[in-house]
Motif scaffolding. Structure first.
Motif, short mmCIF file in Angstrom:
data_model
loop_
_atom_site.label_atom_id
_atom_site.label_comp_id
_atom_site.label_asym_id
_atom_site.label_seq_id
_atom_site.Cartn_x
_atom_site.Cartn_y
_atom_site.Cartn_z
N LEU A 84 -2.15 -18.41 -0.33
CA LEU A 84 -1.97 -16.97 -0.09
C LEU A 84 -0.50 -16.61 -0.25
N HIS A 85 -0.23 -15.68 -1.18
CA HIS A 85 1.15 -15.25 -1.44
C HIS A 85 1.42 -13.90 -0.76
N PRO A 86 2.65 -13.67 -0.31
CA PRO A 86 2.98 -12.39 0.35
C PRO A 86 2.89 -11.21 -0.61
N TRP A 87 2.61 -10.04 -0.04
CA TRP A 87 2.61 -8.79 -0.79
C TRP A 87 4.06 -8.34 -1.00
N PRO A 88 4.42 -7.88 -2.20
CA PRO A 88 5.81 -7.45 -2.46
C PRO A 88 6.07 -6.03 -1.99
N TRP A 89 6.29 -5.85 -0.70
CA TRP A 89 6.56 -4.52 -0.16
C TRP A 89 7.86 -3.94 -0.73
N LEU A 90 7.86 -2.65 -0.99
CA LEU A 90 9.11 -1.96 -1.33
C LEU A 90 9.94 -1.77 -0.07
N VAL A 91 9.27 -1.40 1.02
CA VAL A 91 9.88 -1.23 2.33
C VAL A 91 9.09 -2.07 3.33
N PRO A 92 9.72 -2.96 4.08
CA PRO A 92 8.98 -3.77 5.04
C PRO A 92 8.29 -2.91 6.10
N PRO A 93 7.04 -3.19 6.43
CA PRO A 93 6.38 -2.45 7.51
C PRO A 93 7.12 -2.60 8.83
N HIS A 94 7.00 -1.58 9.68
CA HIS A 94 7.62 -1.61 11.00
C HIS A 94 6.55 -1.28 12.04
N LEU A 152 1.85 -6.12 14.08
CA LEU A 152 2.64 -5.94 12.87
C LEU A 152 2.41 -7.05 11.86
N SER A 153 2.25 -8.28 12.31
CA SER A 153 2.08 -9.40 11.38
C SER A 153 0.79 -9.25 10.58
N ASP A 154 -0.25 -8.68 11.19
CA ASP A 154 -1.50 -8.45 10.46
C ASP A 154 -1.33 -7.35 9.43
N THR A 155 -0.61 -6.30 9.80
CA THR A 155 -0.35 -5.20 8.87
C THR A 155 0.46 -5.67 7.67
N GLN A 156 1.49 -6.43 7.94
CA GLN A 156 2.40 -6.87 6.89
C GLN A 156 1.82 -7.96 6.02
N GLY A 157 0.98 -8.81 6.60
CA GLY A 157 0.48 -9.97 5.87
C GLY A 157 1.50 -11.10 5.93
N PRO A 158 1.21 -12.19 5.27
CA PRO A 158 2.12 -13.35 5.34
C PRO A 158 3.48 -13.03 4.74
N THR A 159 4.52 -13.55 5.36
CA THR A 159 5.88 -13.38 4.84
C THR A 159 6.31 -14.59 4.03
N ASP A 160 5.58 -15.67 4.12
CA ASP A 160 5.82 -16.87 3.33
C ASP A 160 4.50 -17.31 2.70
N VAL A 161 4.60 -18.13 1.68
CA VAL A 161 3.40 -18.63 1.01
C VAL A 161 2.62 -19.52 1.97
N TYR A 204 4.37 4.63 1.99
CA TYR A 204 3.92 5.10 3.30
C TYR A 204 2.40 5.04 3.40
N ALA A 205 1.71 5.50 2.35
CA ALA A 205 0.25 5.48 2.35
C ALA A 205 -0.27 4.05 2.50
N ARG A 206 0.38 3.10 1.85
CA ARG A 206 -0.04 1.71 1.96
C ARG A 206 0.20 1.17 3.37
N HIS A 207 1.34 1.52 3.97
CA HIS A 207 1.62 1.09 5.34
C HIS A 207 0.57 1.65 6.30
N LEU A 208 0.27 2.94 6.15
CA LEU A 208 -0.69 3.59 7.03
C LEU A 208 -2.06 2.95 6.92
N TYR A 209 -2.53 2.72 5.70
CA TYR A 209 -3.86 2.15 5.49
C TYR A 209 -3.92 0.70 5.97
N ALA A 210 -2.83 -0.04 5.73
CA ALA A 210 -2.80 -1.43 6.20
C ALA A 210 -2.89 -1.49 7.71
N ARG A 211 -2.33 -0.49 8.40
CA ARG A 211 -2.33 -0.52 9.85
C ARG A 211 -3.63 0.00 10.46
#
Length: 377
Positions: free
Chosen positions: A350-360, A239-248, A82-89
């Motif tokens: 650029l490789h995607p970040w391995p989220w435990l829970v995908p950002p929403h 959301l795409s900026d918060t999440q980062g790339p979903t593919d390489v 959650y902290a990572r999602h919040l800071y990313a956003r």
């Protein structure tokens, strides 16, 4: 230069610590302070913070544990996510109180941690020596600094950040804001009964035992809501900026793999995808001059790089990443922090970040709101 006497850097140390951790009893003992032998905290947080133990790996490690303990441990992992999602956003807005007008500015005030109080003196000593604290004593120090002493929380969290081996902007900033009432509307009050419950010997040996300044629970005014809280706190239009790339993302052929402080482990996606390439790491000289991190934190990083160098070539740089990175033609893993921009600009892959829970795109105004909007959590 002094290393932490109890927590050493490196993938080898991380693997050993995870293998030794049993979640049994975690729920009942995670907040125990003294005696140290009774502490149930995992001490995995420095390795989780630097992705030497990814959240997903820690999650799976406790899959066969007692249900209550597994649930509590996984709740703590979700808090980190959650902290990572919040800071990313919200980015640098997290450096201000997001929900309430609690005092945040000002220089560090060491007198806000009175060393005549044994509970404060012993915990500050552990912070400065080991670079790690159980969550309970982190709350003690944060509450004493802000709720009782009235000092600005941001300077206090900077002192934590200087020393904690698991110090991250996401978790550190959020934790201090939570202490002063952000997300809950109620500040965390530090009182003697908490010390008596978790570390009674501190009170017995304290010179202020008969005149304890925290004898009673602190009573203060309700926090004042902030009127200019970030608009994206309740909805994410990017959301795409918060999440980062979903593919390489491949821009050109890489000649190296760039590691960042957010992802130093063998499981780093870029590192795993390019096993034949040398690994590179840049000590950000301008940032280090500004942050003045303790030697414990720097040595932890050096130990991690030394450990990796036993398995593959590692090249270390000192300077400005914006100058160094473009010449590395590096593959790098996206990190959900504002400072990653200085690495992303010159990356070859650029490789995607391995989220435990995908950002929403729903609310991150509180942990419970974030969790309600998170699918399958």
């Amino acid at each position: 230069m002094r290393a932490s006497p109890s927590i050493r850097g490196g993938q080898t140390s991380a693997d050993r610590a995870l293998a030794a951790f049993s979640v049994a009893g975690y729920a009942a003992r995670r907040s125990q302070v003294l005696p140290e032998i009774d502490r149930g905290a995992s001490r995995l947080s420095p390795y989780i913070r630097h992705s030497l133990v990814p959240l997903s790996r820690a999650w799976e490690h406790v899959a066969d544990g007692p249900a209550r303990d597994t649930r509590k441990f996984r709740d703590e992992l979700l808090w980190q996510e959650y902290a990572r999602h919040l800071y990313a956003r919200v980015g640098v807005a997290l450096h201000r109180n997001l929900r309430f007008a609690a005092p945040w500015a000002g220089e560090f005030e060491p007198q806000a941690w009175p060393h005549r109080m044994h509970c404060i003196d012993s915990v500050v000593s552990e912070l400065e020596t080991d670079g790690w604290l159980v969550n309970q004593t982190r709350m003690w120090l944060a509450s004493q600094y802000t709720v009782r002493s009235g000092a600005g929380w941001h300077a206090g969290q900077e002192e934590f950040y200087r020393h904690l081996l698991d110090g991250s902007r996401a978790a550190n900033l959020l934790g201090w804001q939570w202490t002063v009432g952000a997300g809950t509307g109620s500040a965390y009050g530090f009182a003697r009964w908490q010390v008596e419950k978790r570390a009674p010997q501190l009170c017995r040996d304290c010179p202020l035992a008969r005149a304890c300044p925290i004898e009673q629970f602190p009573v203060g005014a309700a926090p004042v809501p902030v009127t200019d809280a970030p608009a994206n706190l309740t909805h994410d239009p990017h959301l795409s900026d918060t999440q980062g790339p979903t593919d390489v993302v491949r821009r050109r052929a890489p000649r190296s793999v760039l590691l960042t402080v957010d992802s130093l482990g063998d499981a780093d996606p870029a590192l795993a995808a390019h096993p034949a390439l040398p690994a590179a790491f840049v000590f950000d000289e301008p940032a280090l001059a500004r942050l003045r991190l303790s030697s414990k934190r720097l040595i932890f990083t050096v130990e991690t790089l030394q450990d990796l160098a036993r398995r593959r070539e590692v090249v270390v740089y000192l300077g400005d990443p914006r100058v160094i990175v473009p010449d590395l033609d590096a593959a790098v893993t996206f990190a959900p922090v504002p400072s990653f921009a200085r690495y992303a600009e010159g990356a070859a892959v650029l490789h995607p970040w391995p989220w435990l829970v995908p950002p929403h795109s729903g609310s991150v105004a509180s942990f419970s709101a974030w969790r309600r909007a998170s699918a399958g959590v």
